[in-house]
Design an enzyme around this catalytic site. Structure first.
Site, mmCIF file in Angstrom:
data_model
loop_
_atom_site.group_PDB
_atom_site.id
_atom_site.type_symbol
_atom_site.label_atom_id
_atom_site.label_comp_id
_atom_site.label_asym_id
_atom_site.label_seq_id
_atom_site.Cartn_x
_atom_site.Cartn_y
_atom_site.Cartn_z
ATOM 1 N N ASP A 134 -6.874 13.445 -7.764
ATOM 2 C CA ASP A 134 -6.588 12.155 -7.111
ATOM 3 C C ASP A 134 -7.919 11.575 -6.668
ATOM 4 O O ASP A 134 -8.583 12.143 -5.801
ATOM 5 C CB ASP A 134 -5.660 12.360 -5.916
ATOM 6 C CG ASP A 134 -5.314 11.054 -5.199
ATOM 7 O OD1 ASP A 134 -5.760 9.984 -5.653
ATOM 8 O OD2 ASP A 134 -4.604 11.116 -4.181
ATOM 9 N N MET A 135 -8.298 10.454 -7.252
ATOM 10 C CA MET A 135 -9.625 9.919 -6.928
ATOM 11 C C MET A 135 -9.633 8.404 -6.981
ATOM 12 O O MET A 135 -8.917 7.780 -7.761
ATOM 13 C CB MET A 135 -10.667 10.467 -7.897
ATOM 14 C CG MET A 135 -10.477 10.007 -9.335
ATOM 15 S SD MET A 135 -11.740 10.694 -10.423
ATOM 16 C CE MET A 135 -11.720 9.460 -11.740
ATOM 17 N N ALA A 136 -10.457 7.834 -6.117
ATOM 18 C CA ALA A 136 -10.738 6.406 -6.202
ATOM 19 C C ALA A 136 -11.751 6.200 -7.312
ATOM 20 O O ALA A 136 -12.489 7.115 -7.682
ATOM 21 C CB ALA A 136 -11.303 5.906 -4.873
ATOM 22 N N GLY A 157 -8.298 19.452 -6.789
ATOM 23 C CA GLY A 157 -7.213 19.498 -5.820
ATOM 24 C C GLY A 157 -7.109 20.809 -5.070
ATOM 25 O O GLY A 157 -6.412 20.884 -4.046
ATOM 26 N N LYS A 208 -19.239 3.789 -15.626
ATOM 27 C CA LYS A 208 -18.044 4.577 -15.925
ATOM 28 C C LYS A 208 -16.943 4.322 -14.903
ATOM 29 O O LYS A 208 -15.782 4.073 -15.255
ATOM 30 C CB LYS A 208 -18.401 6.069 -15.971
ATOM 31 C CG LYS A 208 -19.371 6.423 -17.093
ATOM 32 C CD LYS A 208 -19.723 7.905 -17.095
ATOM 33 C CE LYS A 208 -20.724 8.221 -18.200
ATOM 34 N NZ LYS A 208 -21.100 9.655 -18.213
ATOM 35 N N HIS A 218 0.840 -1.203 0.000
ATOM 36 C CA HIS A 218 0.000 0.000 0.000
ATOM 37 C C HIS A 218 0.871 1.247 0.000
ATOM 38 O O HIS A 218 1.787 1.367 0.797
ATOM 39 C CB HIS A 218 -0.904 -0.016 1.239
ATOM 40 C CG HIS A 218 -1.912 1.073 1.242
ATOM 41 N ND1 HIS A 218 -1.769 2.213 2.003
ATOM 42 C CD2 HIS A 218 -3.082 1.211 0.575
ATOM 43 C CE1 HIS A 218 -2.812 3.002 1.808
ATOM 44 N NE2 HIS A 218 -3.630 2.429 0.950
#
Length: 336
Positions: free
Chosen positions: A177-179, A309, A227, A119
């Site tokens: 920055d995204m999951a 951001g 998506k 991780h």
């Protein structure tokens, strides 16, 4: 749960010290602490020092290499494979991005797959590395299964985050920055730690029904249905299959088998704008885009339109001045 405010310098020292006590190499401990505090500063507490206890447990039980020997095999002018030797992913990913940056400065693009990692925390840290060098940064990583595929009733993919960093001339970089899930698993864990509910639609219970109780969450949902599902698969291909690592349900669990190394894969990329256009013009036009977005009329309930951001950057400025908020239990753990 009560919170305390701690300076980022103290928080970084506490986290690094805790990792060193568990036997981690000092340099890797300091890098890991930097990445963790970076997340806390930006208000992404789910990826901050909250995770230190987990890493310590893995170090103590043998699931992480305390003194790894990194290696890099440059396979072409713009490509390479980075082997993390089962070390902590934060230090692994930072060094891999450094290799990508070197290639991009020399040859325009640096694309690196990472193997034998773990991780690695908030991907924003690594794309910001590139953006601070005037380069475009890209980073992806897979995680163990927790997200139901669109149309599915059981998890198959991980939260599989993706991040981009774009430099500007006078403005701060745009950092996306995204999951690929509606929320990162860390946010569910943070809500559980803090005793807070989660928004409807983030997670489903054992019956596949949406729940706002983080204690009942058994799986997450992809953002925007098909998506997010499709993009999550793309991330798994880049960071898993292309790196010779496992995919989907074959990825070892983060919370379990603490005595086993996880063999995670990542993908990092740096792009040098000067190989495609005039770099100064590019940076100036990036400023223009950011400034024009700021001038867009805000919708009801909003004071201003931000670029990706930017809300996190504003939180970082505030936390650098006022201290980083963390739960008392986390602070007590780090201080002991």
């Amino acid at each position: 749960m009560a919170e305390v405010f701690v300076s980022h310098e103290e928080l970084q020292k506490l986290a690094a010290s805790k990792l060193v006590q568990a036997g981690l190499d000092l340099n890797h401990a300091e890098v890991t602490a930097q990445v963790l505090v970076h997340a806390d500063l930006r208000g992404v507490s789910s990826h901050g020092v909250l995770r230190t206890e987990h890493y310590v447990r893995r170090l103590n039980e043998g699931g992480l290499n305390k003194n790894p020997s990194f290696s890099f095999d440059q396979t072409g002018p713009c490509s390479g494979i980075f082997d993390g030797d089962d070390g902590l992913g934060h230090a692994v990913a930072k060094q891999a991005m450094n290799e990508a940056i070197t290639l991009a400065k020399e040859n325009g693009i640096g694309m690196i797959t990472v193997m034998n990692s773990s991780h690695c925390g908030a991907l924003s840290y690594f794309v910001q590395q590139a953006a601070e060098q005037g380069l475009i940064g890209v980073a992806m990583t897979h995680t163990d299964k927790i997200v139901v595929p669109f149309g599915g009733a059981e998890p198959f993919l991980g939260t599989n985050p993706i991040a981009y960093g774009f430099p500007a001339k006078t403005n701060k970089p745009i950092i996306l920055d995204m999951a690929t899930s509606n929320a990162a698993l860390g946010k569910i864990l943070y809500a559980k730690e803090a005793g807070k509910d989660i928004p409807d639609g983030w997670g489903v219970d054992e019956d596949g029904k949406s729940t706002t109780d983080p204690n009942k969450v058994r799986a997450l949902t992809p953002f925007a249905g098909p998506k997010g599902y499709g993009l999550g698969m793309v991330v798994d291909i880049f960071s898993g299959l292309l790196a010779g690592a496992a995919f989907g349900p074959h990825i070892s669990k983060m919370y379990g088998d603490y005595n086993k190394t996880r063999k995670l894969g990542h993908y990092v990329c740096a792009i040098n704008p000067s190989f495609f256009t005039n770099k100064e013009d590019f940076l100036t036009r990036m400023d223009g885009m950011i400034n024009e977005i700021h001038q867009v009329k805000p919708a009801d309930g909003f004071d201003q339109v931000f670029v990706p951001g930017e809300p996190e950057q504003l939180k970082e400025e505030k936390h650098l001045q006022d201290g980083v908020p963390i739960t008392e239990s986390v602070y007590q753990y780090l201080s002991n």
